[in-house]
Design an enzyme around this catalytic site. Sequence first.
Site, mmCIF file in Angstrom:
data_model
loop_
_atom_site.group_PDB
_atom_site.id
_atom_site.type_symbol
_atom_site.label_atom_id
_atom_site.label_comp_id
_atom_site.label_asym_id
_atom_site.label_seq_id
_atom_site.Cartn_x
_atom_site.Cartn_y
_atom_site.Cartn_z
ATOM 1 N N CYS A 1 2.144 -8.929 2.000
ATOM 2 C CA CYS A 1 1.912 -7.785 1.117
ATOM 3 C C CYS A 1 1.918 -6.447 1.860
ATOM 4 C CB CYS A 1 0.632 -7.952 0.308
ATOM 5 S SG CYS A 1 -0.858 -8.134 1.290
ATOM 6 N N HIS B 1 -5.684 -7.248 -0.088
ATOM 7 C CA HIS B 1 -4.336 -7.097 -0.620
ATOM 8 C C HIS B 1 -3.908 -5.633 -0.583
ATOM 9 C CE1 HIS B 1 -0.806 -8.073 -2.892
ATOM 10 N NE2 HIS B 1 -1.169 -7.372 -3.939
#
Length: 330
Positions: free
Chosen positions: A88, A164
């Site tokens: 990510c 994230h």
Amino acid sequence: MGDSAGDWCLIESDPGVFTQLIRKFGVNGVQVEELWSIEDDSFDNLRPVHGLIFLFKYLQNENVPVDVVTDSRIDRIYFAKQVISNACATQACLSILLNCTHPDVDIGPELKKLKEFSMSFDPKMRGLTLSNSQTIRSAHNSMSQQAVIEVDPKAPAKEEDAYHFVSYMPIEGRLYELDGLRDGPIDHGPVSLEQDWIDVVRPIILKRVNADHPFPCRYNEGEIHFNLLAVVSDRKMIYERQLEEVMTTTGLLGMETDEFDSEVPRLRMLIDYEEVKMARYRQEMARRKHNYLPFIVVLLKILAAEKKLMQVYEKAKERASKRGHKKMKV
């Protein structure tokens, strides 16, 4: 998420790491700066800002529905699904770079080729294309830290917090959130020509930090779970351009002005600062990748021989307990 393309390392949320990652992609004219505030004055010396990368603690058990773009705009916005674990950070960078049209930003031949090849694909196929790119994977894994202790991958892993990265940027007059775990971009509304897009994204990020956002984010008071990075034009390039303009104007006037006397030293100082900063980033990366285990073993032996090992251990333990819990990896 699968791992057919091989293991991808964790990447630290650090401006030096992200700047070097972007340059490993072959991109020029861009760097990454860390933001400690999202107030307007934090951006005074960073504009133009091409996008923001936001790191947050991801709570997987909560799944609040969010409207995503699935119409024809997906053909014009480069959005890729994240199909590989730990990717990510790289996808957050690429989401900004592959959608950026600013003249300062040169994404280089590799990313141009990848974008042209995969632009007609759906988001999942784009994600597979990114994860199978040797250039991108190699650049990503070149940011890995040296592991002091090897862990048996078959051993049961201790459950840790998940973090994230997502991106925010304006595209074609609207603010989008690009999150590879979603099915498409999230449209946060229009950004008019008269507006600074930072003014539009500011309340969205503040709501998220304050856990007042329709997203999986519920946190205990006092915990630190956020980090914000800005993708900006290469600062040295900007200052060199400004210096050239001042020198050109002075040459046309045929005389040195008050602006010349004050602005030229300031710009030269800023250029020197950026050169020193980039040198520091390279040095820090070399230290991250260095194997310190032999040094640590020798140091522990010396401390043990001098009967100082437990004293040092207790002090370190005390410092660690006082330190706030702040994760910067995903």
